[in-house]
Motif scaffolding. Sequence first.
Motif, PDB file in Angstrom:
ATOM      1  N   GLU A 100       0.994  -1.490   0.128  1.00 28.51           N
ATOM      2  CA  GLU A 100       0.374   0.325  -0.097  1.00 28.51           C
ATOM      3  C   GLU A 100       0.648   1.271   0.022  1.00 28.51           C
ATOM      4  O   GLU A 100       2.418   1.185   0.529  1.00 28.51           O
ATOM      5  CB  GLU A 100      -0.999  -0.243   1.174  1.00 28.51           C
ATOM      6  N   HIS A 101       0.969   2.841  -0.367  1.00 25.28           N
ATOM      7  CA  HIS A 101       1.148   3.269  -0.963  1.00 25.28           C
ATOM      8  C   HIS A 101       2.460   3.136  -1.806  1.00 25.28           C
ATOM      9  O   HIS A 101       3.343   4.238  -2.028  1.00 25.28           O
ATOM     10  CB  HIS A 101       1.310   3.995   0.216  1.00 25.28           C
ATOM     11  N   GLN A 102       2.751   2.264  -2.496  1.00 29.94           N
ATOM     12  CA  GLN A 102       3.589   2.143  -3.306  1.00 29.94           C
ATOM     13  C   GLN A 102       3.670   2.838  -4.581  1.00 29.94           C
ATOM     14  O   GLN A 102       2.641   2.794  -4.933  1.00 29.94           O
ATOM     15  CB  GLN A 102       4.220   1.002  -3.404  1.00 29.94           C
ATOM     16  N   TYR A 103       4.504   3.337  -5.219  1.00 31.69           N
ATOM     17  CA  TYR A 103       4.728   4.063  -6.626  1.00 31.69           C
ATOM     18  C   TYR A 103       4.665   3.115  -8.059  1.00 31.69           C
ATOM     19  O   TYR A 103       5.133   1.660  -7.229  1.00 31.69           O
ATOM     20  CB  TYR A 103       5.818   5.341  -6.928  1.00 31.69           C
ATOM     21  N   ILE A 104       3.550   2.831  -8.587  1.00 28.81           N
ATOM     22  CA  ILE A 104       3.859   2.017 -10.309  1.00 28.81           C
ATOM     23  C   ILE A 104       2.972   2.726 -11.393  1.00 28.81           C
ATOM     24  O   ILE A 104       2.619   4.129 -11.411  1.00 28.81           O
ATOM     25  CB  ILE A 104       1.842   1.067  -9.188  1.00 28.81           C
ATOM     26  N   ASP A 105       3.663   2.544 -11.970  1.00 28.20           N
ATOM     27  CA  ASP A 105       3.308   2.506 -13.647  1.00 28.20           C
ATOM     28  C   ASP A 105       2.183   1.453 -14.290  1.00 28.20           C
ATOM     29  O   ASP A 105       2.393  -0.110 -13.532  1.00 28.20           O
ATOM     30  CB  ASP A 105       4.565   2.384 -14.204  1.00 28.20           C
ATOM     31  N   LEU A 106       1.148   2.407 -14.493  1.00 30.52           N
ATOM     32  CA  LEU A 106       0.123   1.404 -15.497  1.00 30.52           C
ATOM     33  C   LEU A 106       0.049   1.316 -16.802  1.00 30.52           C
ATOM     34  O   LEU A 106       0.384   2.610 -17.047  1.00 30.52           O
ATOM     35  CB  LEU A 106      -1.253   2.157 -14.571  1.00 30.52           C
ATOM     36  N   TYR A 107      -0.112   0.544 -17.360  1.00 29.52           N
ATOM     37  CA  TYR A 107      -0.244   0.108 -18.548  1.00 29.52           C
ATOM     38  C   TYR A 107      -1.236  -0.136 -19.717  1.00 29.52           C
ATOM     39  O   TYR A 107      -1.955  -1.926 -18.899  1.00 29.52           O
ATOM     40  CB  TYR A 107       1.362  -0.580 -19.608  1.00 29.52           C
TER      41      TYR A 107
END
Length: 123
Positions: free
Chosen positions: A40-47
């Motif tokens: 939770e709260h982790q930075y993510i990239d979405l494609y």
Amino acid sequence: MLRTLLQAKLHRVRVTQADLDYEGSCGIDEDLLDASGLREHQYIDLYNVSNGERFSTYIIKAPRGSGEISLNGAAARRALVGDLLIICAYSIYSEDELEHHQPIVVLVDEHNRPRRNVAADAG
């Protein structure tokens, strides 16, 4: 030297909710968080596989076993309910850590439930 590599990936999850009026983030079923090691709260990239959009946000927990993948706030403009996403997190590794690093890739079923962890199966 430090290098940024893929830490974990949720492959081809389906968007279940989109809420423009929420303050922001991506809700992810806790079972998927456990399977991938994402937090939770982790930075993510979405494609977005369905429309080619690429965007970033952070994780919030969605109810365990719900299969929920929700896009909230501005992220809700980047995908429609039913779109397929690849969700990735990257981390920084030292040269020593690189020798044994293996990203976690979680494949899901049609209800966003983990069906296989590719890295675990490879070992």
